[in-house]
Design an enzyme around this catalytic site. Structure first.
Site, short mmCIF file in Angstrom:
data_model
loop_
_atom_site.label_atom_id
_atom_site.label_comp_id
_atom_site.label_asym_id
_atom_site.label_seq_id
_atom_site.Cartn_x
_atom_site.Cartn_y
_atom_site.Cartn_z
N LYS A 1 -0.44 -0.21 -25.04
CA LYS A 1 -0.71 -0.32 -26.47
C LYS A 1 0.64 -0.38 -27.19
O LYS A 1 1.43 -1.26 -26.87
CB LYS A 1 -1.67 0.78 -26.91
CG LYS A 1 -3.04 0.62 -26.19
CD LYS A 1 -4.11 1.61 -26.58
CE LYS A 1 -5.38 1.38 -25.76
NZ LYS A 1 -6.42 2.40 -26.03
N ARG B 1 -0.73 -3.24 -18.64
CA ARG B 1 -2.01 -2.56 -18.76
C ARG B 1 -2.06 -1.43 -17.73
O ARG B 1 -1.85 -1.65 -16.55
CB ARG B 1 -3.11 -3.57 -18.45
CG ARG B 1 -4.53 -3.13 -18.69
CD ARG B 1 -5.40 -4.35 -18.90
NE ARG B 1 -5.02 -4.99 -20.15
CZ ARG B 1 -5.37 -4.54 -21.35
NH1 ARG B 1 -6.17 -3.50 -21.47
NH2 ARG B 1 -4.96 -5.14 -22.44
N ASP C 1 -5.17 12.97 -25.95
CA ASP C 1 -5.32 11.59 -25.50
C ASP C 1 -4.48 10.72 -26.44
O ASP C 1 -4.91 10.29 -27.50
CB ASP C 1 -6.79 11.18 -25.56
CG ASP C 1 -7.01 9.79 -24.98
OD1 ASP C 1 -6.01 9.10 -24.69
OD2 ASP C 1 -8.18 9.39 -24.82
N GLU D 1 -0.37 4.74 -0.83
CA GLU D 1 -1.13 5.95 -1.16
C GLU D 1 -0.24 7.17 -1.02
O GLU D 1 0.52 7.28 -0.05
CB GLU D 1 -2.34 6.07 -0.23
CG GLU D 1 -3.46 5.13 -0.61
CD GLU D 1 -4.66 5.24 0.34
OE1 GLU D 1 -4.49 5.76 1.45
OE2 GLU D 1 -5.75 4.79 -0.06
N TYR E 1 0.86 -1.19 0.00
CA TYR E 1 0.00 0.00 0.00
C TYR E 1 0.88 1.22 0.00
O TYR E 1 1.76 1.35 0.85
CB TYR E 1 -0.92 0.02 1.23
CG TYR E 1 -2.36 -0.01 0.79
CD1 TYR E 1 -2.89 1.06 0.07
CD2 TYR E 1 -3.18 -1.10 1.07
CE1 TYR E 1 -4.21 1.02 -0.38
CE2 TYR E 1 -4.49 -1.14 0.61
CZ TYR E 1 -5.00 -0.08 -0.10
OH TYR E 1 -6.29 -0.11 -0.55
N THR F 1 -2.08 5.42 -22.41
CA THR F 1 -2.04 4.10 -21.80
C THR F 1 -0.60 3.63 -21.88
O THR F 1 0.21 4.20 -22.62
CB THR F 1 -2.89 3.06 -22.56
OG1 THR F 1 -2.33 2.87 -23.86
CG2 THR F 1 -4.34 3.49 -22.67
#
Ligand SMILES: *Cc1c(COP(=O)(O)O)cnc(C)c1O
Length: 437
Positions: free
Chosen positions: A246, A252, A217, A73, A71, A243
């Protein structure tokens, strides 16, 4: 035991506790068979989905590591949890690599996906109810560019621009006119099914004229930018969303690049506004992919991806499938199948039966419904990763054409498709995805 399993660990050879397939097979044979079945699928057919690629073993190793447990954060050096010294190093390396590779003032590697990156960009730059100008979905835009079934269309007043009917290129005059008429707070460019280069300077000019932010984008093409195969949007955009899975060939996930003046707003929009704990294994894998993408080998790869897409589009054109906009400058081509008399939906199914995975796609001003569509989209990131070049693209063009023209409802159709599938298997056997040790 696998290469990185207990044996080496016990022998003190490597401290790495990585993917061990035997372990999975023992604990969960059902999921193990899915993993093997998917590997067989990848190895046995042609992957032409333009948004997919085949990650390296190094990326997979980082993804399958114990970093998934942590974790973290917050951001490197500013976390809400202890024990983050190691994952901080991974994220900082990734941020530094992204900034260096793209010449960006700031990078955020935490978005869980491209859509999450876009959500954060909206959150950072606009308020619900604000006007956003973006490309219409049927003309190549993405769901997050204003579709009614997405947050973007529900929470924002979105106006769509199109491509011209004659050239099938973005109509920059229409973009300017719509911007003047609607005074958007943000303009988005970048698409999922647009084969041509986008004039980022022109979009910047229009955004400046109406005082809008420019969000690019780059989900699909950021890997081509990384490999210097197409121009970069970074000097023109306020925010670039992308992303990492791709053409970039990473895990991913999503990524945001922006000007230094927007860094704090972007970081806060990702966490805590739209996400919780970051996926540290994925962020480490993004760092690995960014290192790979900075190599001369990746540059050669990116330019081959484009050459392959051009060769494939030309081969399909020779078979009577019309490339939308006349061709491609990128990793993908959109083919209008109306002259062949086969819908996108049927073409997709016939190709699938022949071991060729691609997707049906609406063409601009498509008379068919989206679920039927008049076109298909093909992309070359995966086959290029496998080492294929122009001669293979010409063969693939022929295989697609024969599959598309084979009606499985006609006598002998199913047999023809099965024969094509074995030809496909023979072709890919020479360029295996994930070659066996
Ligand atoms: C793929 C894509 C996205 C979404 O990425 P996900 O990781 O699937 O959420 C967003 N925008 C564009 C233009 C894309 O092509």
């Amino acid at each position: 035991m696998g290469r990185h399993g207990y044996a080496q660990r016990e022998a003190g050879v490597t401290p790495f506790w990585g993917p061990d397939f035997d372990e999975l097979a023992e604990t969960d044979p059902e999921i193990a068979s899915v993993v093997l079945g998917e590997l067989d699928r990848l190895r046995g057919g042609l992957q032409l989905v333009a948004s997919e690629n085949l990650t390296s073993p190094a990326v997979l190793a980082a993804l399958g590591s114990t970093l998934t447990n942590k974790y973290a954060e917050g951001y490197p050096g500013r976390r809400y949890y202890g024990g983050c010294a190691q994952v901080d190093r991974a994220e900082q390396l990734g941020i530094d690599r992204a900034r260096e590779l793209f010449g960006a003032e700031h990078a955020n590697l935490q978005p869980h996906s491209g859509a999450s990156a876009n959500l954060a960009a909206y959150a950072a730059l606009v308020q619900p109810g604000d006007t956003v100008l973006a490309m219409e979905l049927p003309h190549g835009g993405h769901l997050t560019h204003g579709s009614r079934v997405n947050f973007s269309g529900r929470w924002f007043d979105t106006v769509g621009y199109r491509v011209r009917r004659d050239t099938e290129l973005i109509d920059y005059d229409e973009v300017r006119d719509l911007a003047r008429a609607h005074r958007p707070k943000m303009i988005i460019c970048g698409a999922t099914a647009y084969p041509r280069l986008i004039d980022f300077a022109r979009f910047r000019e229009i955004a400046d004229e109406v005082g809008a932010y420019l969000m690019v984008d780059a989900a699909h093409f950021i890997g081509l930018v990384a490999g210097r195969a197409i121009p970069s949007p970074v000097p023109y955009a306020d925010v670039v969303c992308a992303t990492t899975h791709k053409v970039l060939r990473g895990p991913r996930g999503g990524m945001i690049l922006c000007r230094g003046s927007l860094a704090e707003r972007i970081d806060k929009a990702v966490f805590p506004f739209t996400q919780g704990g970051p996926l540290m294994h994925a962020i480490a894998a993004k760092a690995v992919a960014l290192r790979e993408a900075a190599s001369p080998r990746f540059r050669a790869y990116a330019s081959q991806v484009v050459q392959n897409a051009q060769a494939l589009a030309a081969a399909l054109a020779a078979e009577g499938m019309r490339p939308v906009s006349g061709g491609t400058d990128t990793h993908l081509a959109l083919l209008d199948l109306r002259a062949v008399g086969v819908t996108g939906r049927d073409a997709e199914a016939r190709c699938e039966a022949a071991g060729i995975t691609l997707n049906k796609n609406a063409i601009p001003y498509d008379p068919e419904k989206p679920m039927v569509a008049s076109g298909i989209r093909v992309g070359t990131p995966s086959v290029t990763t496998q080492g294929m070049r122009e001669p293979e693209m010409r063969r693939i063009g022929g295989l697609i054409a024969r599959a598309v023209r084979t009606d499985p409802g006609r006598p002998g159709g199913t047999e023809t498709l099965a024969r094509l599938a074995s030809e496909v298997a023979e072709l890919v056997a020479a360029y295996p995805a994930y070659p066996r040790g």
